[in-house]
Motif scaffolding. Structure first.
Motif, mmCIF file in Angstrom:
data_model
loop_
_atom_site.group_PDB
_atom_site.id
_atom_site.type_symbol
_atom_site.label_atom_id
_atom_site.label_comp_id
_atom_site.label_asym_id
_atom_site.label_seq_id
_atom_site.Cartn_x
_atom_site.Cartn_y
_atom_site.Cartn_z
ATOM 1 N N ARG A 151 4.060 43.045 40.498
ATOM 2 C CA ARG A 151 4.244 41.734 39.882
ATOM 3 C C ARG A 151 5.677 41.605 39.409
ATOM 4 N NH1 ARG A 151 2.726 36.567 40.068
ATOM 5 N NH2 ARG A 151 2.992 35.532 38.050
ATOM 6 N N TYR B 73 7.527 37.401 31.805
ATOM 7 C CA TYR B 73 6.847 38.259 32.772
ATOM 8 C C TYR B 73 5.906 39.177 32.011
ATOM 9 C CZ TYR B 73 9.590 42.415 31.567
ATOM 10 O OH TYR B 73 10.134 43.474 30.907
ATOM 11 N N GLU B 74 4.889 39.625 32.694
ATOM 12 C CA GLU B 74 3.896 40.485 32.059
ATOM 13 C C GLU B 74 4.308 41.936 32.248
ATOM 14 O OE1 GLU B 74 1.489 39.414 30.207
ATOM 15 O OE2 GLU B 74 1.971 37.320 30.637
ATOM 16 N N GLU C 155 4.693 46.051 30.140
ATOM 17 C CA GLU C 155 3.946 46.942 29.271
ATOM 18 C C GLU C 155 4.003 46.409 27.830
ATOM 19 O OE1 GLU C 155 5.355 50.869 29.625
ATOM 20 O OE2 GLU C 155 4.840 51.073 31.749
ATOM 21 N N GLY D 192 2.389 43.664 26.870
ATOM 22 C CA GLY D 192 2.191 42.234 26.827
ATOM 23 C C GLY D 192 3.330 41.446 27.444
ATOM 24 N N ARG D 193 3.409 40.185 27.074
ATOM 25 C CA ARG D 193 4.399 39.290 27.652
ATOM 26 C C ARG D 193 5.786 39.586 27.108
ATOM 27 N NH1 ARG D 193 3.736 32.926 28.734
ATOM 28 N NH2 ARG D 193 2.411 33.898 30.312
ATOM 29 N N ARG D 194 6.761 39.594 28.024
ATOM 30 C CA ARG D 194 8.153 39.781 27.648
ATOM 31 C C ARG D 194 8.978 38.685 28.316
ATOM 32 N NH1 ARG D 194 8.616 44.453 25.020
ATOM 33 N NH2 ARG D 194 10.885 44.366 25.085
ATOM 34 N N THR E 244 13.401 39.660 24.834
ATOM 35 C CA THR E 244 12.173 39.507 24.055
ATOM 36 C C THR E 244 12.440 39.713 22.574
ATOM 37 O OG1 THR E 244 10.924 40.347 25.959
ATOM 38 C CG2 THR E 244 9.797 40.304 23.818
#
Length: 486
Positions: free
Chosen positions: A390, A420-421, A423, A425-427, A454
């Protein structure tokens, strides 16, 4: 005896160019037997018009384009400067494969200058192919061979066997090579590439030696004193010099310039009872052989021709070996530069990647691989659609159209903020993309640089929440630092 030089030949070229074909590459070692076989072709008598099948272009002054196959860019540039005043345009290609591709695409030079020792396909095979297939080159287009190996009857035989038209010595400097090429193209037949200089006080003996050399296909020049001999040596640049030890300078010694390291001539000294000390001294100075008088001129000519061939063999082997050494050194420098570049990229915390015009990943750094928990080998050489990971939109399938537009327009795209997803969660990433250009300025890919923002976005979000909270409090609030400064 095996010289440390690898040569490459390509097999499988059959003249069919209408569809994609692959050549099978084979390697072999250059040994003395193979070089001798090339140097000792069966003798072929020359005609009165010179060596080879010359085509007289003097009546057609419009022929001004020459394709040089198998030379370095530096030498092509120097030769081009020499040919420009004569109105000759020179195009150089380093390998035979590139030359065949250029000709197949429709390029039609007025002449071809072909180095017999091209880097990939043997020059002899290229010459035969050009003469067989008129889709590559018209049969009337002259081909001029460039090699340090050919001379005299060997050159005549090789030219006739390969269907070439003339021969030029590869040891010539650019100015001499350019003059001879112009003469071949626009001034008739070339000079005889193999010459002998005989310097002897006795006119009858010098004439006999000259006749013996002429019977072996040499053009000869005769001199009877030092001054004329040295003048002819500089003017003719002979392959073989037979010098009488009695032809000395004012100090009673052989001229030192005769043994100059810059000369490529094979020097043979003739002397009356030379003895060991004199022979050793002459050999140490640079003579190839010392011949005691009297002698048979025919046997001396045969000996000198054999010495010349041995020198050519060693020179050719050294040339190929030096070229191989330079290529290995260049490959080492390239590997070192790539390693240094990768080290620099890996030391940057940002995510860096490079795509080619086909949107394939060509390079990425460690931060890119670690961010998406992959190994670089998983993405290198692949498109985004080919990898089972991904990726963020800026370097994934969603960005193909935008990336294609960037490479067409050559305009960078900066400040792309996207989630983007990863490690935990979302960053969020901030991505900048710039076109990558080659030496000519053409866009050949793009370089992407993404920074994980992030933490910065979260800090901004926390500050915004704190600001809103403070605005809702009715009491006055003052915030100071440790020094009491507001």
């Amino acid at each position: 005896m095996v010289f440390g030089a690898d040569l490459c030949a390509y097999t499988g070229i059959d003249g069919v160019w209408g569809e994609a074909r692959f050549c099978v590459r084979t390697s072999f070692r250059l040994d003395s037997q193979r070089v001798r076989a090339m140097a000792n072709c069966p003798p072929v008598e020359k005609d009165d018009e010179g060596v080879g099948n010359e085509i007289d272009l003097s009546k057609n002054q419009s022929r001004r384009t020459v394709l040089f196959i198998g030379e370095t860019a530096a030498r092509v540039a120097k030769l081009e400067a020499v040919l420009a005043p004569a109105g000759v345009a020179l195009e150089g290609v380093a390998t035979g494969r590139l030359a065949l591709k250029r000709l197949f695409e429709g390029f039609r030079p007025d002449a071809v200058l072909l180095d017999l020792y091209t880097k990939d396909i043997d020059g002899r095979r290229i010459c035969r192919l050009l003469r067989r297939d008129e889709r590559l080159l018209p049969a009337t287009t002259p081909i001029v061979l460039v090699s340090p190996l050919l001379g005299g009857r060997t050159a005549a035989h090789t030219l006739d066997r390969l269907g070439a038209n003339a021969f030029i010595d590869a040891d010539d400097d650019e100015e001499a090579l350019g003059r001879r090429l112009v003469r071949i193209l626009f001034g008739g037949a070339p000079e005889d590439p193999l010459a002998a200089l005989i310097v002897d006080r006795i006119a009858a003996l010098a004439t006999s030696i000259a006749q013996a050399f002429e019977q072996r296909g040499y053009s000869t020049t005769v001199a009877h004193d030092v001054r004329v001999g040295l003048e002819q040596l500089d003017a003719k640049r002979p392959a073989v010099v037979v010098w009488d030890a009695g032809c000395t300078d004012e100090k009673g010694a052989l001229p030192l310039s005769l043994f100059s390291a810059k000369r490529s001539s094979a020097i043979v000294i003739t002397a009356e009872a030379p003895g060991f000390e004199k022979t050793a001294d002459l050999i140490e100075k640079g003579a190839e052989h010392v011949q005691a008088k009297p002698f048979d001129p025919a046997r001396l000519a045969s000996l000198c021709d054999a010495i010349r061939r041995e020198r050519v063999i060693l020179h050719t082997a050294r040339t190929i070996q030096n070229q191989r050494i330079r290529e290995l050194a260049m490959q080492k420098r390239i590997r070192q530069q790539r390693t240094e570049l990768q080290t620099i990229l890996d030391s940057v915390p940002a995510l860096i990647y490079y795509k080619d015009r086909s949107h394939r990943f060509v390079r990425c750094n460690v931060a890119f691989a670690e961010t998406f928990s992959i190994r670089p080998a998983q993405v290198l050489g692949s498109r985004a659609c080919d990898v089972d990971i991904r990726l963020p939109p800026s370097c994934g399938l969603e960005a193909l159209e935008a990336d294609e537009q960037l490479m067409r327009d050559g305009l960078p795209r900066v400040g792309i903020v996207e989630p983007y997803e990863g490690e935990g969660g979302r960053r969020w990433l901030r991505t900048d993309k710039v076109p990558y250009r080659d030496e000519s300025g053409a866009v050949v890919g793009l370089i992407g640089l993404s920074t994980d923002i992030t933490a910065r976005l979260r800090a901004q979000e926390q500050r915004e929440r704190l600001r809103r909270a403070l605005e809702q409090v009715e009491e006055s609030i003052v915030i100071t630092d440790e020094s009491g400064i507001i």
